[in-house]
Design a protein around this motif. Structure first.
Motif, PDB file in Angstrom:
ATOM      1  N   GLU A 167       0.837  -1.205   0.000  1.00 25.46           N
ATOM      2  CA  GLU A 167       0.000   0.000   0.000  1.00 25.46           C
ATOM      3  C   GLU A 167       0.872   1.255   0.000  1.00 25.46           C
ATOM      4  O   GLU A 167       0.552   2.255  -0.657  1.00 25.46           O
ATOM      5  N   ASN A 209       3.697   1.538  -1.405  1.00 27.00           N
ATOM      6  CA  ASN A 209       4.162   1.695  -2.787  1.00 27.00           C
ATOM      7  C   ASN A 209       3.150   2.486  -3.620  1.00 27.00           C
ATOM      8  O   ASN A 209       3.518   3.313  -4.445  1.00 27.00           O
ATOM      9  N   THR A 210       1.867   2.198  -3.411  1.00 26.26           N
ATOM     10  CA  THR A 210       0.819   2.906  -4.141  1.00 26.26           C
ATOM     11  C   THR A 210       0.876   4.395  -3.844  1.00 26.26           C
ATOM     12  O   THR A 210       0.813   5.233  -4.756  1.00 26.26           O
ATOM     13  N   VAL A 262       1.676   7.555  -6.431  1.00 28.18           N
ATOM     14  CA  VAL A 262       0.771   8.697  -6.590  1.00 28.18           C
ATOM     15  C   VAL A 262       1.551  10.002  -6.468  1.00 28.18           C
ATOM     16  O   VAL A 262       1.387  10.929  -7.279  1.00 28.18           O
ATOM     17  N   ILE A 276       5.705   3.181 -14.252  1.00 25.37           N
ATOM     18  CA  ILE A 276       4.483   2.437 -13.935  1.00 25.37           C
ATOM     19  C   ILE A 276       4.346   1.194 -14.815  1.00 25.37           C
ATOM     20  O   ILE A 276       3.850   0.150 -14.367  1.00 25.37           O
ATOM     21  N   TYR A 279       6.784  -1.350 -13.384  1.00 28.79           N
ATOM     22  CA  TYR A 279       6.253  -1.787 -12.090  1.00 28.79           C
ATOM     23  C   TYR A 279       5.085  -2.766 -12.284  1.00 28.79           C
ATOM     24  O   TYR A 279       4.991  -3.796 -11.612  1.00 28.79           O
ATOM     25  N   TYR A 280       4.206  -2.421 -13.218  1.00 27.87           N
ATOM     26  CA  TYR A 280       3.050  -3.266 -13.527  1.00 27.87           C
ATOM     27  C   TYR A 280       3.496  -4.638 -14.038  1.00 27.87           C
ATOM     28  O   TYR A 280       2.934  -5.673 -13.668  1.00 27.87           O
ATOM     29  N   HIS A 333      -3.198  -5.624  -4.253  1.00 25.28           N
ATOM     30  CA  HIS A 333      -2.372  -4.489  -4.678  1.00 25.28           C
ATOM     31  C   HIS A 333      -2.606  -4.179  -6.152  1.00 25.28           C
ATOM     32  O   HIS A 333      -2.636  -3.003  -6.555  1.00 25.28           O
ATOM     33  N   ASP A 388      -5.562  -1.957  -6.610  1.00 27.70           N
ATOM     34  CA  ASP A 388      -5.260  -0.557  -6.305  1.00 27.70           C
ATOM     35  C   ASP A 388      -4.528   0.114  -7.463  1.00 27.70           C
ATOM     36  O   ASP A 388      -4.833   1.254  -7.834  1.00 27.70           O
ATOM     37  N   ILE A 389      -3.541  -0.606  -8.021  1.00 24.51           N
ATOM     38  CA  ILE A 389      -2.765  -0.052  -9.137  1.00 24.51           C
ATOM     39  C   ILE A 389      -3.663   0.218 -10.342  1.00 24.51           C
ATOM     40  O   ILE A 389      -3.547   1.258 -11.012  1.00 24.51           O
ATOM     41  N   TYR A 409      -5.904   3.364  -9.673  1.00 23.49           N
ATOM     42  CA  TYR A 409      -5.209   4.652  -9.702  1.00 23.49           C
ATOM     43  C   TYR A 409      -4.535   4.944 -11.051  1.00 23.49           C
ATOM     44  O   TYR A 409      -4.476   6.106 -11.480  1.00 23.49           O
TER      45      TYR A 409
END
Length: 252
Positions: free
Chosen positions: A83, A85-86, A90, A105, A108-109, A152, A155-156, A159
Motif C-alpha cells: 500500500e 508503494n501505491t 501517486v 508504472i 512496475y506493472y 495491490h 489498487d494499481i 489509480y
C-alpha cells in the motif's frame, strides 16, 4: 547517464525491493528441466526443493513444517508495504513528466503481474511438489501471499489504469521465467543483501570509532556489551490455525 534518469531508476528499484520483502517461495527441480544445466554457474543444485523466506533486513533462509505457525505471522505487514508503494507512486506521478512516469508504472506493472503469476503458481502447487504432509499453515501462507499481490493489483488498476495496457497478456512461461526473470530476481536480491551488509559495516565502523575516542579520552578498559538476542514471537498454535481456516479458507 543523467542524474534524473539515475533518480528514476533508483526510485523504481526502491519500489521493486518491496516485492522481495517478506516473501516465501520454493523452486522444484522438476520444473527447471534442461535449463538447470545452463544456470549451474548462477544457482547451486541444493537451492532447489526447499521452502525459503526472503527479507530485506533479515536476509534469506529455509523453513519447514516445524516453523509452520511462524510463517503466517512473518507475512503480516506485507500488505502495508505494498500500500505504501501505491502512495509513493501517486506522489511521484505529480513530480514527473507523463512519459517519465509511464516508464516507471509500466515496468512496475510488469513485475507486479510477474509476482502474481509466481505466487499464484506457488499457492496452487505447494502440495503437488512438496508432498501431502505440508502443514496447513504453510499452504495458507502461500495463498495469503498471493492475495496480497492481487489486492495491490486492484489498487494499481484503480489509480493508474488509464496509463496501462490492462489487456496485455504477459504469458510468463516457465522457460521465460527461469532464463529471463529468475537471474534478474536473484541479482536484485543480491544487491539488497550487499546494501544491507554495507550498512552493517558502516554502523560497526562508527561504533568502533566512538569506542576509540572514549577509550583515549577516559583511559579506561573497554568492556564489551552483551549482544541482544532476537526473541521469536510466541504463538498460540490453535489460535493461528483457527485464524488461517477462517481468513484464508473462509471456514467458520
Amino acid at each position: 547517464m543523467s542524474s534524473e534518469i539515475i533518480k528514476t531508476t533508483l526510485f523504481l528499484d526502491e519500489l521493486l525491493e518491496v516485492f522481495f520483502h517478506k516473501v516465501i517461495y520454493y523452486v522444484p527441480s522438476d520444473i527447471v528441466g534442461d535449463v538447470k544445466e545452463q544456470l549451474k554457474d548462477q544457482i547451486d543444485d541444493d537451492f532447489y526443493d526447499a521452502f525459503y523466506f526472503m527479507d530485506n533486513k533479515l536476509g534469506s533462509g529455509i523453513f519447514t513444517n516445524e516453523n509452520a505457525y511462524e510463517v503466517n505471522s512473518y507475512l503480516i505487514g506485507k500488505r502495508t508495504f505494498l500500500e505504501q508503494n501505491t502512495f509513493k507512486l501517486v506522489e511521484k506521478s505529480k513530480e514527473l513528466t507523463e512519459f517519465e512516469f509511464l516508464v516507471i508504472i509500466e515496468k512496475y506493472y510488469e513485475y507486479l503481474m510477474l509476482f502474481i503469476d509466481i505466487t499464484q503458481w506457488l499457492s496452487e502447487n505447494v502440495k503437488k511438489y512438496n508432498g501431502d504432509d505440508v502443514h496447513i499453515s504453510i499452504i495458507g501462507a502461500f495463498h495469503m501471499q498471493c492475495q496480497f499481490y492481487v489486492t495491490h493489483l486492484k489498487d494499481i488498476c484503480n489509480y493508474f489504469g488509464l496509463c496501462l495496457d490492462l489487456e496485455k497478456d504477459f504469458n510468463f512461461t516457465v522457460g521465460q521465467f527461469v532464463l529471463q526473470y529468475l537471474p534478474d530476481l536473484i541479482s536484485r536480491y543480491a544487491k539488497i543483501e550487499e546494501a544491507q551488509e554495507e550498512v552493517e559495516i558502516e554502523v560497526k565502523r562508527d561504533s568502533e570509532d566512538i569506542d576509540t575516542v572514549k577509550e583515549k579520552s577516559n583511559q579506561i578498559t573497554k568492556i564489551p556489551k552483551p549482544k541482544k538476542k532476537k526473541q521469536r514471537p510466541k504463538l498460540d498454535d490453535k489460535k493461528v490455525e483457527l485464524m488461517i481456516l477462517k481468513k484464508v479458507f473462509n471456514l467458520q
